[in-house]
Design a protein around this motif. Structure first.
Motif, mmCIF file in Angstrom:
data_model
loop_
_atom_site.group_PDB
_atom_site.id
_atom_site.type_symbol
_atom_site.label_atom_id
_atom_site.label_comp_id
_atom_site.label_asym_id
_atom_site.label_seq_id
_atom_site.Cartn_x
_atom_site.Cartn_y
_atom_site.Cartn_z
ATOM 1 N N ALA A 96 0.816 -1.220 0.000
ATOM 2 C CA ALA A 96 0.000 0.000 0.000
ATOM 3 C C ALA A 96 0.850 1.271 0.000
ATOM 4 C CB ALA A 96 -0.928 -0.003 1.206
ATOM 5 N N ALA A 97 2.173 1.134 -0.044
ATOM 6 C CA ALA A 97 3.065 2.302 -0.045
ATOM 7 C C ALA A 97 2.865 3.091 -1.335
ATOM 8 C CB ALA A 97 4.514 1.861 0.083
ATOM 9 N N ARG A 98 2.945 4.409 -1.205
ATOM 10 C CA ARG A 98 2.825 5.251 -2.401
ATOM 11 C C ARG A 98 3.574 6.554 -2.196
ATOM 12 N NH1 ARG A 98 -2.493 8.373 -2.184
ATOM 13 N NH2 ARG A 98 -3.071 8.213 -0.005
ATOM 14 N N ILE A 99 3.897 7.174 -3.296
ATOM 15 C CA ILE A 99 4.595 8.455 -3.275
ATOM 16 C C ILE A 99 3.558 9.531 -3.547
ATOM 17 C CG2 ILE A 99 6.409 9.833 -4.346
ATOM 18 C CD1 ILE A 99 7.676 7.071 -5.151
ATOM 19 N N LEU A 146 7.043 9.734 0.711
ATOM 20 C CA LEU A 146 6.681 8.325 0.771
ATOM 21 C C LEU A 146 5.696 8.125 1.918
ATOM 22 C CD1 LEU A 146 6.919 5.343 0.054
ATOM 23 C CD2 LEU A 146 9.016 5.249 1.400
ATOM 24 N N ALA A 147 4.496 7.655 1.578
ATOM 25 C CA ALA A 147 3.470 7.333 2.575
ATOM 26 C C ALA A 147 3.459 5.816 2.705
ATOM 27 C CB ALA A 147 2.108 7.857 2.128
ATOM 28 N N LEU A 148 3.954 5.326 3.833
ATOM 29 C CA LEU A 148 4.116 3.889 4.066
ATOM 30 C C LEU A 148 3.272 3.470 5.271
ATOM 31 C CD1 LEU A 148 5.588 1.209 3.447
ATOM 32 C CD2 LEU A 148 7.484 2.051 4.840
ATOM 33 N N PRO A 149 2.159 2.760 5.024
ATOM 34 C CA PRO A 149 1.313 2.346 6.149
ATOM 35 C C PRO A 149 1.944 1.225 6.962
ATOM 36 C CG PRO A 149 0.146 2.171 4.039
ATOM 37 C CD PRO A 149 1.589 2.423 3.735
ATOM 38 N N GLU A 150 1.697 1.289 8.266
ATOM 39 C CA GLU A 150 2.080 0.190 9.151
ATOM 40 C C GLU A 150 0.833 -0.653 9.389
ATOM 41 O OE1 GLU A 150 3.917 1.576 12.725
ATOM 42 O OE2 GLU A 150 5.204 2.979 11.667
ATOM 43 N N ARG A 151 1.010 -1.886 9.770
ATOM 44 C CA ARG A 151 -0.136 -2.783 9.984
ATOM 45 C C ARG A 151 -0.989 -2.363 11.181
ATOM 46 N NH1 ARG A 151 0.031 -5.853 5.772
ATOM 47 N NH2 ARG A 151 1.983 -6.799 5.131
ATOM 48 N N ASP A 152 -0.431 -1.580 12.111
ATOM 49 C CA ASP A 152 -1.215 -1.129 13.266
ATOM 50 C C ASP A 152 -2.041 0.125 12.970
ATOM 51 O OD1 ASP A 152 0.604 0.964 13.252
ATOM 52 O OD2 ASP A 152 1.377 0.594 15.258
ATOM 53 N N GLY A 153 -1.994 0.614 11.720
ATOM 54 C CA GLY A 153 -2.787 1.775 11.328
ATOM 55 C C GLY A 153 -2.025 3.087 11.291
ATOM 56 N N THR A 154 -0.818 3.112 11.853
ATOM 57 C CA THR A 154 0.011 4.317 11.809
ATOM 58 C C THR A 154 0.597 4.463 10.405
ATOM 59 O OG1 THR A 154 0.567 4.016 14.133
ATOM 60 C CG2 THR A 154 1.995 5.476 12.878
ATOM 61 N N PRO A 163 12.382 8.011 -3.250
ATOM 62 C CA PRO A 163 11.520 7.143 -2.443
ATOM 63 C C PRO A 163 11.252 5.773 -3.076
ATOM 64 C CG PRO A 163 10.270 8.988 -3.334
ATOM 65 C CD PRO A 163 11.699 9.234 -3.652
ATOM 66 N N GLN A 164 11.247 5.704 -4.395
ATOM 67 C CA GLN A 164 10.963 4.421 -5.061
ATOM 68 C C GLN A 164 12.032 3.377 -4.736
ATOM 69 O OE1 GLN A 164 8.048 3.768 -6.793
ATOM 70 N NE2 GLN A 164 8.798 1.674 -6.591
ATOM 71 N N GLN A 165 13.257 3.788 -4.511
ATOM 72 C CA GLN A 165 14.312 2.839 -4.154
ATOM 73 C C GLN A 165 14.011 2.138 -2.838
ATOM 74 O OE1 GLN A 165 18.029 4.958 -4.131
ATOM 75 N NE2 GLN A 165 18.326 4.694 -6.337
ATOM 76 N N LEU A 166 13.495 2.864 -1.862
ATOM 77 C CA LEU A 166 13.141 2.251 -0.579
ATOM 78 C C LEU A 166 11.946 1.317 -0.744
ATOM 79 C CD1 LEU A 166 13.506 1.861 2.434
ATOM 80 C CD2 LEU A 166 12.162 3.937 2.809
ATOM 81 N N ILE A 167 10.957 1.728 -1.513
ATOM 82 C CA ILE A 167 9.806 0.846 -1.761
ATOM 83 C C ILE A 167 10.276 -0.454 -2.395
ATOM 84 C CG2 ILE A 167 7.685 0.544 -3.101
ATOM 85 C CD1 ILE A 167 7.209 3.560 -2.800
ATOM 86 N N ASP A 168 11.143 -0.374 -3.401
ATOM 87 C CA ASP A 168 11.655 -1.578 -4.078
ATOM 88 C C ASP A 168 12.409 -2.480 -3.103
ATOM 89 O OD1 ASP A 168 10.549 -0.560 -6.398
ATOM 90 O OD2 ASP A 168 12.460 0.185 -7.191
ATOM 91 N N ALA A 169 13.239 -1.894 -2.259
ATOM 92 C CA ALA A 169 14.010 -2.691 -1.294
ATOM 93 C C ALA A 169 13.080 -3.375 -0.292
ATOM 94 C CB ALA A 169 15.017 -1.816 -0.564
#
Length: 187
Positions: A96-99, A146-154, A163-169
């Motif tokens: 669900a991560a997005r820029i 980079l908006a990266l959701p955590e499973r706890d809702g944060t 930012p795409q490099q971190l998403i890919d990793a």
């Protein structure tokens, strides 16, 4: 995977100018207090005033410079001013991560500071967004966040140069983690 640091986008000039104005007003306030005659300028009071005006410099400048995003293959570490957030890959919803551009996605803008450090154009720490959703932010620019959701809702909000490099990793490591879990349960 080896530890890798992902460069944070540089602070905007308006953030640095705001910081400089705030710090410049402190000594100016001391001079005004001495010039009005309300405080008698003896040696001890001048030394106290000097110490008190230097204290914010000693605390805030290192905090403002502490901006780092590190991924070691298992844990994502975000260092933002006085705050640090560590999350393992399974705790993140990488799919669900997005820029985003926070100028367009107003619902993702930090609004209420819970425990953080803010200047114009700079947010670091724990915030609430428009919908009162929790977020941990390291924002130095509103574009390409980079908006990266955590499973706890944060939600993790990070201004990265790429930012795409971190998403890919994170996605690559997420696939490896699922494969390792599947291997253990199949055995």
């Amino acid at each position: 995977m080896s530890t890798r640091t992902y460069p944070v986008a540089p602070l905007r000039k308006v953030s640095l100018a705001t910081f400089a104005v705030i710090l410049a007003l402190l000594p100016l306030g001391v001079l005004v207090a001495f010039s009005t005659g309300r405080i008698e300028p003896d040696g001890l009071r001048i030394a106290q005033a000097f110490f008190l005006t230097l204290m914010p410099f000693a605390i805030l400048i290192p905090a403002l410079r502490r901006r780092e995003v590190i991924f070691d293959g298992e844990t994502l570490t975000v260092k933002a001013a006085f705050h640090t957030r560590r999350r393992r890959v399974p705790d993140l919803d990488v799919t669900a991560a997005r820029i985003v551009d926070l100028n367009e996605e107003k619902a993702l803008r930090p609004i209420f500071r819970r425990f953080g450090f803010s200047l114009i154009g700079f947010h670091a720490g724990h915030y609430r967004l428009w919908g009162l959703k929790k977020a941990f932010a390291l924002i130095t620019t509103c574009e390409r966040v980079l908006a990266l959701p955590e499973r706890d809702g944060t939600l993790l909000l990070m201004s990265l140069e790429r930012p795409q490099q971190l998403i890919d990793a994170l996605q690559t490591e997420g696939v490896r983690t699922k494969y390792r879990i599947r291997q253990v349960t199949d055995a």
